[in-house]
Scaffold this active site. Structure first.
Site, PDB file in Angstrom:
ATOM      1  N   ASP A  34       0.863  -1.190   0.000  1.00 22.88           N
ATOM      2  CA  ASP A  34       0.000   0.000   0.000  1.00 22.88           C
ATOM      3  C   ASP A  34       0.897   1.237   0.000  1.00 22.88           C
ATOM      4  O   ASP A  34       1.828   1.342   0.818  1.00 22.88           O
ATOM      5  CB  ASP A  34      -0.907  -0.023   1.244  1.00 22.88           C
ATOM      6  CG  ASP A  34      -2.050   0.964   1.131  1.00 22.88           C
ATOM      7  OD1 ASP A  34      -1.786   2.160   0.892  1.00 22.88           O
ATOM      8  OD2 ASP A  34      -3.203   0.548   1.284  1.00 22.88           O
ATOM      9  N   ILE A  35       0.628   2.159  -0.905  1.00 23.46           N
ATOM     10  CA  ILE A  35       1.506   3.338  -1.019  1.00 23.46           C
ATOM     11  C   ILE A  35       1.282   4.346   0.122  1.00 23.46           C
ATOM     12  O   ILE A  35       2.157   5.161   0.419  1.00 23.46           O
ATOM     13  CB  ILE A  35       1.337   4.007  -2.401  1.00 23.46           C
ATOM     14  CG1 ILE A  35       2.530   4.910  -2.717  1.00 23.46           C
ATOM     15  CG2 ILE A  35       0.046   4.775  -2.501  1.00 23.46           C
ATOM     16  CD1 ILE A  35       2.596   5.366  -4.147  1.00 23.46           C
ATOM     17  N   ASN A  52     -13.058  -3.261   2.325  1.00 20.96           N
ATOM     18  CA  ASN A  52     -14.078  -2.211   2.354  1.00 20.96           C
ATOM     19  C   ASN A  52     -14.882  -2.366   1.064  1.00 20.96           C
ATOM     20  O   ASN A  52     -14.368  -2.085  -0.024  1.00 20.96           O
ATOM     21  CB  ASN A  52     -13.411  -0.835   2.452  1.00 20.96           C
ATOM     22  CG  ASN A  52     -12.629  -0.690   3.748  1.00 20.96           C
ATOM     23  OD1 ASN A  52     -13.025  -1.237   4.783  1.00 20.96           O
ATOM     24  ND2 ASN A  52     -11.525   0.021   3.712  1.00 20.96           N
ATOM     25  N   HIS A 104     -16.177   2.988   3.328  1.00 24.48           N
ATOM     26  CA  HIS A 104     -14.849   3.611   3.179  1.00 24.48           C
ATOM     27  C   HIS A 104     -14.008   2.984   2.078  1.00 24.48           C
ATOM     28  O   HIS A 104     -12.784   3.004   2.165  1.00 24.48           O
ATOM     29  CB  HIS A 104     -14.074   3.602   4.503  1.00 24.48           C
ATOM     30  CG  HIS A 104     -14.804   4.286   5.615  1.00 24.48           C
ATOM     31  ND1 HIS A 104     -14.924   5.654   5.680  1.00 24.48           N
ATOM     32  CD2 HIS A 104     -15.486   3.794   6.663  1.00 24.48           C
ATOM     33  CE1 HIS A 104     -15.643   5.971   6.734  1.00 24.48           C
ATOM     34  NE2 HIS A 104     -16.006   4.863   7.352  1.00 24.48           N
ATOM     35  N   GLN A 105     -14.653   2.427   1.061  1.00 24.41           N
ATOM     36  CA  GLN A 105     -13.876   1.969  -0.101  1.00 24.41           C
ATOM     37  C   GLN A 105     -13.505   3.210  -0.905  1.00 24.41           C
ATOM     38  O   GLN A 105     -14.390   3.938  -1.361  1.00 24.41           O
ATOM     39  CB  GLN A 105     -14.691   0.991  -0.962  1.00 24.41           C
ATOM     40  CG  GLN A 105     -13.873   0.412  -2.120  1.00 24.41           C
ATOM     41  CD  GLN A 105     -14.681  -0.556  -2.989  1.00 24.41           C
ATOM     42  OE1 GLN A 105     -15.901  -0.460  -3.067  1.00 24.41           O
ATOM     43  NE2 GLN A 105     -13.994  -1.476  -3.633  1.00 24.41           N
ATOM     44  N   HIS A 156     -10.133  -5.266  -3.319  1.00 24.84           N
ATOM     45  CA  HIS A 156      -8.809  -5.527  -2.748  1.00 24.84           C
ATOM     46  C   HIS A 156      -8.953  -5.921  -1.290  1.00 24.84           C
ATOM     47  O   HIS A 156      -9.809  -5.413  -0.574  1.00 24.84           O
ATOM     48  CB  HIS A 156      -7.896  -4.301  -2.889  1.00 24.84           C
ATOM     49  CG  HIS A 156      -8.505  -3.047  -2.349  1.00 24.84           C
ATOM     50  ND1 HIS A 156      -9.446  -2.309  -3.040  1.00 24.84           N
ATOM     51  CD2 HIS A 156      -8.323  -2.402  -1.177  1.00 24.84           C
ATOM     52  CE1 HIS A 156      -9.807  -1.266  -2.315  1.00 24.84           C
ATOM     53  NE2 HIS A 156      -9.143  -1.306  -1.180  1.00 24.84           N
ATOM     54  N   HIS A 175      -7.105  -5.934   2.266  1.00 24.80           N
ATOM     55  CA  HIS A 175      -6.003  -5.346   3.034  1.00 24.80           C
ATOM     56  C   HIS A 175      -5.403  -6.418   3.957  1.00 24.80           C
ATOM     57  O   HIS A 175      -6.153  -7.110   4.656  1.00 24.80           O
ATOM     58  CB  HIS A 175      -6.503  -4.228   3.960  1.00 24.80           C
ATOM     59  CG  HIS A 175      -7.003  -3.007   3.265  1.00 24.80           C
ATOM     60  ND1 HIS A 175      -6.242  -1.857   3.144  1.00 24.80           N
ATOM     61  CD2 HIS A 175      -8.187  -2.732   2.673  1.00 24.80           C
ATOM     62  CE1 HIS A 175      -6.955  -0.929   2.510  1.00 24.80           C
ATOM     63  NE2 HIS A 175      -8.140  -1.431   2.213  1.00 24.80           N
TER      64      HIS A 175
HETATM   65  P1  5GP Z   1      -9.839   1.288   0.455  1.00 25.77           P
HETATM   66  O1  5GP Z   1      -9.964   2.553   1.235  1.00 25.77           O
HETATM   67  O2  5GP Z   1     -10.491   1.423  -0.912  1.00 25.77           O
HETATM   68  O3  5GP Z   1     -10.275   0.070   1.185  1.00 25.77           O
HETATM   69  O4  5GP Z   1      -8.293   1.089   0.230  1.00 25.77           O
HETATM   70  C1  5GP Z   1      -7.615   1.578  -0.870  1.00 25.77           C
HETATM   71  C2  5GP Z   1      -6.162   1.475  -0.507  1.00 25.77           C
HETATM   72  O5  5GP Z   1      -5.400   1.708  -1.670  1.00 25.77           O
HETATM   73  C3  5GP Z   1      -5.746   2.527   0.520  1.00 25.77           C
HETATM   74  O6  5GP Z   1      -5.185   1.891   1.648  1.00 25.77           O
HETATM   75  C4  5GP Z   1      -4.758   3.390  -0.231  1.00 25.77           C
HETATM   76  O7  5GP Z   1      -3.709   3.806   0.593  1.00 25.77           O
HETATM   77  C5  5GP Z   1      -4.287   2.473  -1.331  1.00 25.77           C
HETATM   78  N1  5GP Z   1      -3.881   3.148  -2.554  1.00 25.77           N
HETATM   79  C6  5GP Z   1      -4.497   4.195  -3.161  1.00 25.77           C
HETATM   80  N2  5GP Z   1      -3.826   4.541  -4.293  1.00 25.77           N
HETATM   81  C7  5GP Z   1      -2.789   3.680  -4.395  1.00 25.77           C
HETATM   82  C8  5GP Z   1      -1.729   3.540  -5.358  1.00 25.77           C
HETATM   83  O8  5GP Z   1      -1.602   4.276  -6.326  1.00 25.77           O
HETATM   84  N3  5GP Z   1      -0.835   2.536  -5.127  1.00 25.77           N
HETATM   85  C9  5GP Z   1      -0.931   1.704  -4.054  1.00 25.77           C
HETATM   86  N4  5GP Z   1       0.002   0.758  -3.937  1.00 25.77           N
HETATM   87  N5  5GP Z   1      -1.900   1.813  -3.132  1.00 25.77           N
HETATM   88  C10 5GP Z   1      -2.827   2.789  -3.302  1.00 25.77           C
END
Ligand code: 5GP
Ligand code: ZN
Length: 146
Positions: free
Chosen positions: A30-31, A87, A93-94, A100, A102
């Site tokens: 995760d970035i 999520n 909070h997606q 994906h 986590h």
């Molecule tokens: P969500 O909030 O949708 O469950 O999680 C999305 C995740 O993707 C977040 O933890 C966010 O930090 C990560 N993320 C968003 N943009 C990027 C990206 O460009 N590269 C990577 N590796 N992770 C990302």
């Protein structure tokens, strides 16, 4: 329509620190990690919701997530535990509408640090994310433990 960042990563059109890849899924750092060695396991085919995956894709995502979690636990950072988290939708909070899982490690006495990372995430986003060098190092360490 805004391009999907995870589809771009799958197509190798955006940078990523890859931990694992097969025909169905990809695991990457995760970035904007909430804790060190935060990994995402993404389904390669674009779908926003878990129910849109085939049974094979759904089972495979969790099977790979489990393998990654074991490798993360054995990696140098030695977390005490991990969150498995999906999520599934905006109200949950997606933020990236592409399925994906986590794998979020937790460390000794890290509750404050965890909340701190949540609060500091917008700043890290402004910065463009964690250092690529550090993410690559962590990815290599986890890969070695697979
Ligand atoms: P969500 O909030 O949708 O469950 O999680 C999305 C995740 O993707 C977040 O933890 C966010 O930090 C990560 N993320 C968003 N943009 C990027 C990206 O460009 N590269 C990577 N590796 N992770 C990302
Ligand atoms: Zn996508």
């Amino acid at each position: 329509m805004k391009p999907c960042i995870f589809c771009e990563i799958v197509a190798q059109q955006a940078p990523a620190s890859i931990v694992y890849e097969d025909d169905l899924c990809l695991a990457l750092m995760d970035i904007f990690p909430l804790r060190p060695a935060h990994v995402l396991v993404i389904n390669k085919r674009h779908a926003q919701y878990v129910h849109e995956l085939s049974e094979q894709e759904r089972n495979h995502l969790f099977m790979v997530g489990n393998k990654i979690s074991l490798a993360v636990r054995q990696s140098r950072l030695q977390p005490l535990a991990v969150h498995f988290n999906i999520n599934d939708g905006k109200a949950a909070h997606q933020t990236v509408p592409h399925v994906h899982l986590h794998i979020l490690p937790r460390y000794k006495h890290d509750s404050l640090a965890f909340v701190g990372s949540l609060l500091a995430k917008p700043l890290l986003m402004l910065k463009g994310g964690a250092s690529r060098e550090l993410l690559n190092e962590q990815a290599a360490d986890i890969k070695r433990c697979l």
